[in-house]
Scaffold this motif. Structure first.
Motif, short mmCIF file in Angstrom:
data_model
loop_
_atom_site.label_atom_id
_atom_site.label_comp_id
_atom_site.label_asym_id
_atom_site.label_seq_id
_atom_site.Cartn_x
_atom_site.Cartn_y
_atom_site.Cartn_z
N ILE A 22 7.55 7.87 9.96
CA ILE A 22 6.28 7.06 9.45
C ILE A 22 6.25 5.76 10.11
N SER A 23 5.63 5.16 10.98
CA SER A 23 5.85 3.98 11.48
C SER A 23 4.50 3.16 11.41
N ILE A 30 -5.87 -5.77 10.91
CA ILE A 30 -6.00 -4.11 11.11
C ILE A 30 -4.58 -3.69 11.53
N TYR A 31 -4.08 -2.58 10.86
CA TYR A 31 -2.94 -1.87 11.27
C TYR A 31 -2.90 -0.55 11.37
N PHE A 32 -2.03 0.32 11.96
CA PHE A 32 -2.26 1.60 12.19
C PHE A 32 -0.81 2.17 11.45
N TYR A 33 -0.96 3.27 10.73
CA TYR A 33 0.41 4.05 10.48
C TYR A 33 0.13 5.27 11.07
N ARG A 34 1.34 5.73 11.63
CA ARG A 34 1.45 6.96 12.43
C ARG A 34 2.69 7.96 11.87
N LEU A 35 2.21 9.23 11.45
CA LEU A 35 2.98 10.34 10.72
C LEU A 35 3.40 11.09 12.00
N CYS A 36 4.81 11.40 12.30
CA CYS A 36 5.22 12.18 13.51
C CYS A 36 6.19 13.18 12.76
N THR A 65 0.83 -1.21 0.15
CA THR A 65 0.11 -0.12 0.09
C THR A 65 0.89 1.29 0.06
N VAL A 66 0.56 2.21 -0.73
CA VAL A 66 1.35 3.31 -1.02
C VAL A 66 0.66 4.49 0.08
N ILE A 67 1.61 4.92 1.12
CA ILE A 67 1.21 5.88 1.91
C ILE A 67 1.83 7.17 1.54
N SER A 68 0.66 8.34 1.35
CA SER A 68 1.04 9.58 0.81
C SER A 68 0.84 10.87 1.99
N ARG A 122 -3.65 6.85 10.95
CA ARG A 122 -4.76 6.51 10.07
C ARG A 122 -4.65 4.55 10.27
N LYS A 123 -6.11 4.33 9.78
CA LYS A 123 -6.02 2.86 9.98
C LYS A 123 -6.14 2.19 8.48
N MET A 124 -5.60 1.03 8.27
CA MET A 124 -5.73 0.23 7.30
C MET A 124 -5.83 -1.29 7.26
#
Length: 400
Positions: free
Chosen positions: A331-332, A372-378, A317-320, A394-396
Motif C-alpha cells: 500500500i503506497s 488530495i492524496y491517493f492510496y494504491r493497493l497492489c 486515517t485508517v486504511i482497511s 482510492r482518493k482521500m
C-alpha cells in the motif's frame, strides 16, 4: 496495401525494400504483425538467426505517395554486420512516412534499435510504444543523423544499450547533427552504460517540450515523475488515474494533427488536454467500478486530520482492506502530482482483514501539506504464478 490482422512472417533474414508506397493500416485489436518465423532462435546480438531485416526506405523517391504504418507490431528484426542502422525501419533521404499507433519490440541494430533516420529523413512518429529494443553501438530506440523526425505522444520504456563502454556518449535517442522534435512523450528506464545518464543524447531543448523524461531538466513543460503505469493486462503502459501525465501534454504540435484514437483504440483526447505517452487515460466511472467489493478497500476518517483532534480520534486515517488469498501486498501513498509519498506496507500476508494507519507523514517522517492524496493497493504475483498482479486506487483528503 496490407489489410488489418495480416501476419507478415519472414522465413529468413529478408527485408522489404520500398521503392513505391506501402500502406500497412491495421486496426485497434487487429494489428498487422511483422515478425520472424523462428522467434525461438532470436537473440539480442549481431547474429542473423531467428530474425528479419526490417522495412527499408532507402532513397525511395519523394514523388511517391505517403507511406503509412498504423496499428502495426514490428518485432524480431535486426540490422547488423552489413546493414547497420534501423532495426525495424530504416530511412535514407526519405520523409514521406507516417508511423502511428505502432508497437516496436525486440528489435536490434548497430545504430537505432528500432528506427534510423539518415540524411534528411523527417518522418512523423506518433502514439507508438517502444519497449525491449536493443542497440549494439548507439541508440537503443531511434538514431537520427542530419534529419528532423517528429516524435509525438510516444511511450519509450525499457530499451537497452548493449555497448558497455562508459565513455561512449549515447542514449535511447541519439541525434547527430539533427533536430528531432519531442512533444508529449514518456521516455524513462532505458539503459545505457554512459557515465552521464541520458535518455536523449544531443537533443535541442527548444525542440523538447511537454515530455516526461527521466533525469531531464524540468523546463519547457517537461517533467521528471513516475508515470504510474497500470502495470498489468493487455496494455500495461496505460496510465492510472493518479498519473502526473494525465492532461500534462500540449496541443501546440507545430501544425501536426494527432490521430483520432490512441494505441488502445480509445479517443486520443479525453479531458482538458492530451495526456503524455501513447495511451489516453479513460476514467472507468465511479469508485465502485475501480474498486471491487472483494477488496473492501476503505479509509476512515476521510477527510482526516493527522493531528487526531477530537475524543478517541486516531492520529491519521485508517486504511482497511481484505485479502481473499495469500498475497504479497503493498500500500503506497501518492500526492496529486503522482509522486510517491510513502509506502506503508510491502509484505506477504495470508487471507484475512487488515488495516494500516497513515499519519500524514512522508518516507522521511516529515509532515505533508493539506490536499488530495491517493492510496494504491497492489497485489504482486508470487513465484508459483497463482497470484495475479492487480492494483486498486482510492482518493482521500488531508485537512489541517
Amino acid at each position: 496495401s496490407i489489410s488489418p490482422g495480416v501476419l507478415v512472417e519472414f522465413q529468413d533474414y529478408y527485408s522489404i525494400s520500398v521503392e513505391g508506397q506501402i500502406l500497412a493500416v491495421g486496426e485497434p485489436g487487429n494489428m498487422i504483425r511483422f515478425t520472424s518465423a523462428h522467434p525461438e532462435l532470436f537473440q539480442a546480438d549481431s547474429t542473423h538467426t531467428g530474425c528479419w531485416n526490417g522495412i527499408r526506405f532507402e532513397n525511395t523517391s519523394p514523388l511517391n505517395g505517403t507511406s503509412r504504418l498504423e496499428y502495426c507490431l514490428l518485432e524480431l528484426s535486426k540490422s547488423t554486420i552489413n546493414s547497420l542502422m534501423g532495426g525495424a525501419v530504416s530511412l535514407v533521404d526519405f520523409s514521406k512516412l507516417w508511423i502511428e499507433n505502432c508497437i516496436f519490440q525486440k528489435n536490434v541494430a548497430e545504430y537505432g534499435g528500432a528506427i534510423s533516420c539518415d540524411y534528411n529523413s523527417n518522418p512523423r512518429i506518433i502514439s507508438c510504444l517502444f519497449s525491449g529494443n536493443y542497440a549494439i553501438i548507439s541508440s537503443s530506440v531511434i538514431y537520427s543523423s542530419y534529419s528532423y523526425p517528429k516524435l509525438i505522444n510516444n511511450t519509450v520504456i525499457g530499451n537497452t544499450m548493449l555497448n558497455e563502454e562508459v565513455f561512449w556518449g549515447t542514449g535511447a535517442f541519439h541525434s547527430f547533427i539533427s533536430k528531432p522534435l519531442y512533444i508529449n512523450n514518456i521516455i524513462r528506464d532505458n539503459y545505457t552504460a554512459y557515465f552521464l545518464p541520458n535518455q536523449l543524447y544531443e537533443n535541442k531543448d527548444y525542440y523538447t517540450r511537454f515530455n516526461n523524461i527521466q533525469d531531464y531538466e524540468q523546463i519547457n513543460g517537461n517533467i521528471d515523475l513516475d508515470p504510474i503505469f497500470l502495470g498489468h493486462g493487455d496494455y500495461p503502459f496505460q496510465l492510472t488515474e493518479i498519473s502526473p501525465c494525465i492532461d500534462a501534454g500540449t496541443l501546440d504540435l507545430d501544425f501536426i494533427e494527432l490521430p483520432e484514437y490512441d494505441l488502445a483504440g480509445n479517443p486520443r483526447i479525453e479531458g482538458e488536454s492530451v495526456d503524455m505517452g501513447a495511451y489516453e487515460f479513460i476514467a472507468s466511472g465511479t469508485n465502485d467500478d475501480i474498486i471491487p467489493n472483494s477488496f473492501n478497500l476503505t479509509n476512515y476518517p476521510n477527510p482526516f486530520n493527522p493531528a487526531g483532534t477530537g475524543s478517541g480520534r486516531s492520529p491519521g486515517t485508517v486504511i482497511s482492506f481484505q485479502l481473499s488469498e495469500n498475497s504479497r501486498v503493498s500500500i503506497s501513498i501518492f500526492n496529486i502530482k503522482g509522486q510517491l509519498v510513502k509506502t506503508l506496507i510491502n509484505e506477504i500476508k495470508p487471507v484475512g482483514q487488515y488495516s494500516v494507519i497513515w499519519n500524514g507523514r512522508d518516507s522521511d517522517m516529515e509532515p505533508v501539506s493539506s490536499g488530495i492524496y491517493f492510496y494504491r493497493l497492489c497485489l504482486h504475483p508470487d513465484s508459483s504464478g497463482k497470484t495475479k498482479n492487480d492494483s486498486k486506487i482510492r482518493k482521500m483528503i488531508l485537512l489541517k
